[in-house]
Each structure stands twice: as C-alpha cells, then as structure tokens.
Motif scaffolding. Structure first.
Motif, PDB file in Angstrom:
ATOM      1  N   ASP A   1      -7.154   3.936   3.986  1.00 13.87           N
ATOM      2  CA  ASP A   1      -6.050   4.630   4.626  1.00 13.87           C
ATOM      3  C   ASP A   1      -6.496   5.197   5.969  1.00 13.87           C
ATOM      4  O   ASP A   1      -7.689   5.212   6.293  1.00 13.87           O
ATOM      5  CB  ASP A   1      -5.537   5.742   3.713  1.00 13.87           C
TER       6      ASP A   1
ATOM      7  N   VAL B   1      -6.912   3.101  -0.357  1.00 15.14           N
ATOM      8  CA  VAL B   1      -5.492   2.908  -0.627  1.00 15.14           C
ATOM      9  C   VAL B   1      -5.373   1.598  -1.391  1.00 15.14           C
ATOM     10  O   VAL B   1      -6.084   0.634  -1.108  1.00 15.14           O
ATOM     11  CB  VAL B   1      -4.662   2.912   0.672  1.00 15.14           C
TER      12      VAL B   1
ATOM     13  N   TYR C   1       0.847  -1.188   0.000  1.00 13.96           N
ATOM     14  CA  TYR C   1       0.000   0.000   0.000  1.00 13.96           C
ATOM     15  C   TYR C   1       0.888   1.245   0.000  1.00 13.96           C
ATOM     16  O   TYR C   1       1.637   1.472   0.953  1.00 13.96           O
ATOM     17  CB  TYR C   1      -0.906   0.027   1.224  1.00 13.96           C
TER      18      TYR C   1
ATOM     19  N   LEU D   1      -3.321  -1.600  -3.519  1.00 12.63           N
ATOM     20  CA  LEU D   1      -2.147  -2.462  -3.614  1.00 12.63           C
ATOM     21  C   LEU D   1      -1.492  -2.293  -4.984  1.00 12.63           C
ATOM     22  O   LEU D   1      -2.128  -2.479  -6.019  1.00 12.63           O
ATOM     23  CB  LEU D   1      -2.541  -3.929  -3.415  1.00 12.63           C
TER      24      LEU D   1
ATOM     25  N   ARG E   1       0.106   4.188   0.565  1.00 10.65           N
ATOM     26  CA  ARG E   1      -0.404   5.137   1.557  1.00 10.65           C
ATOM     27  C   ARG E   1      -0.429   6.557   0.980  1.00 10.65           C
ATOM     28  O   ARG E   1      -0.912   6.779  -0.125  1.00 10.65           O
ATOM     29  CB  ARG E   1       0.403   5.022   2.851  1.00 10.65           C
TER      30      ARG E   1
END
Length: 328
Positions: A199, A205, A63, A207, A65
């Motif tokens: 998030d 968020v 992630y 992958l 972020r």
C-alpha cells in the motif's frame, strides 16, 4: 531500468488475461445530458451472508487498500495489544491529519515507549482539505505523523514492542507481524488471499473479492460483546470523526446510520456493514473518489434511511446547480 524492464507485468499483458467486467454505477449530468459515467462493481450481503444484490464483476480480485485497516485492528487486539477506544478508532482510520488525530497516534507510540522516529510509514501532508490548509499555513511540510495511516502504524509498532519483535523491520515481508495480519484477513473474510502488494504507506495490501470484504465487515458489525471484532466496531461507532474526519463522507455516513461501520480506501473502495450484519463492498473502476459515496448511499437506502446529501451532489454552472452526480 528502461520502460520495458519493469519488474511487474505491463498493462497490455494483464489485459490479455481479461479485464474486470464492471458496469455503470454513477452518472454525472449537466443540463439535459449525461456528462460522465463511472463504472464499477458492488455487492450487498444479507445478515445471513446471502447475496442480496450484485452489480458488475463481483468475483474479480482487487486491492481493498485502507478498507483493510479495521480488519488489521482486530488482529492487533487478538494478539494482546491494549489500546483505548480512541486509539483503536485511529488504528482503523485514514484520518484527516488534525492535531487531535496526530496527538492520538503519538499517544499510542508513547504508551509503548516509542517515538515518532520509530514510524515506518511514508510522509505526507494532512489528508483533510481544511487540516492540510491549516498545516501549510503554519509552515509545516509532509511528516509521517500527519500522514493518514499514522494511527495504524503506531498500533503496529506498539504490538511489535509488546511481542519483542523487530521494530526497524516491521514492514519486512518475513516479519511475524505481517503473517499475523494476513491470517487475520483470511479468517475474517473467509477467503484465501489472491496476491500481495504494498500500500501507499508501506503495509501489505491483499487481493480479495468484494464478497470477501463485505463478509469481513459483517463479522465486525455483528460480533458478540467481548470479542476483538466487537471492540473495533464499537470504537469506530463511538469516534467516527477519528475514522475519517470532520467534513468527510465516511464520518457523516456513520453518524447518520446508528450502528453502521464504514471505511473507504484509495482507488474507489468502500465497505459498510450495519449492526444486523447486512454489508456491502464496492469498487469504482476508474478509482474516482467522487463516485464512491453516491452508489454506497443508494445501495444502503434500500435498507436504512440515508441523508440526501450523501445520495447525490450538484454539478454547478455559473455557481448554480445545473446537474447532479448520482447513482444509476
């Protein structure tokens, strides 16, 4: 709900499918010994997108972020949202929560006829240490405006208002805003999203692989004038103190390397792209933030001049340097 009834896989179940094969990236020394090691993975792409350097498991999904924020900002501008350069930089930011940061987020809301009460992000104290200390000294507590993602959320809401989309449910999984963000990320990174979570501030968020994140930043940094990508990159370059804050390493990095754009993310994420399209992305395995900049600076140092204080930091003993934190 008991511990065994969680709605997500437990750590053992995930590990059974294989853990990322991270490698040592950063070491902390004290005296004559290596005291700590931070593992992780990193990738550097050349201006043509070719692989220049690879460390660790660069195909593992992770992630990004807050490193996704500049990509989100591109989607907002493409959709017709009008923002000043300061407002764009803050939309792409994990800001420190200074009064200036909060005022710009408020101005984004006000320009759309919205108020702070419309924000849907989580509450928090200012992220910057100095800003947090001043905020607490003034008797303030956690707020949505002070939270480091308020610039992004203000811009998300402003687009919803422009499009006539539901404001109260702008973070709902079926909202057209979130479809826009997903499509933008997939286009810029050149990779299909491998999964979706939420998030800390409430936005999605995704992958992605490290090369995908690097490609996305390369497209912003080398974009032709007149594009939304170029507009976001220009705003970040013009206002690095808004993308992070005074005393923050991301701000220092952009100030020291002309044309660079950079964005960090929680859990040890960093993405950087140079104006020629050279780009890097990395993930620190343990999420340790202190390891993020030394390896970033070391990877960049083969391409551009990087300040020494970004390459390493001292370990203190009795107030004096007795070791250092640096890339391996």
């Amino acid at each position: 709900m008991t511990r065994t009834e969680t709605p997500w896989p437990d750590v053992q179940a995930l590990a059974a499918h294989g853990l990322p094969q991270h490698v040592p990236l950063v070491a902390a020394t004290r005296g004559d010994a290596v005291e700590s090691i931070h593992y992780g993975s990193a990738v550097v792409l050349g201006p043509d997108g070719s692989l220049v350097e690879s460390r660790g498991d660069t195909q593992a999904l992770f992630y990004p972020r807050s490193a996704l924020k500049p990509l989100f900002a591109v989607g907002l501008l493409r959709a017709g949202l009008e923002l000043t350069d300061e407002q764009i930089a803050l939309a792409a930011a994990s800001h420190s929560g200074s009064q200036r940061h909060q005022d710009i987020a408020r101005s984004t809301l006000a320009a759309a006829g919205l108020g702070v009460e419309d924000l849907g992000n989580s509450t928090d104290l200012p992220y910057g240490p100095a800003e947090r200390a001043a905020w607490l000294a003034a008797g303030h507590g956690p707020t949505q405006l002070a939270q480091n993602c308020s610039g992004k959320h203000a811009a998300l809401l402003a687009l919803c208002k422009l499009k006539g989309w539901d404001l109260a449910g702008y973070l709902g999984e079926d909202h057209p805003l979130l479809q826009l963000l997903r499509e933008t990320v997939e286009e810029l990174t050149g990779e299909r999203i491998g999964g979706v979570s939420t998030d800390g501030c409430g936005t999605p968020v995704y992958l992605l692989s490290l090369p995908a994140l690097a490609r996305g930043f390369a497209k912003l940094a080398s974009a032709p004038e007149g594009t939304a990508e170029a507009r976001v990159a220009a705003a970040m370059r013009a206002y690095p103190e808004l993308v992070a804050g005074e005393g923050r390493d991301v701000t220092a990095l952009m100030r020291s390397i002309p044309g660079a754009i950079a964005k960090d993310g929680f859990e040890g994420i960093q993405a950087v792209a140079l104006s020629d399209g050279t780009a890097l992305a990395l993930k620190i395995a343990d999420g340790g933030d202190r390891a993020r900049m030394p390896i970033t600076a070391a990877l960049l140092a083969t391409h551009v001049r990087v300040p020494q204080d970004l390459l390493s930091s001292p370990a203190l003993g009795g107030g004096k340097p007795v070791g250092r934190l640096a890339a391996l």
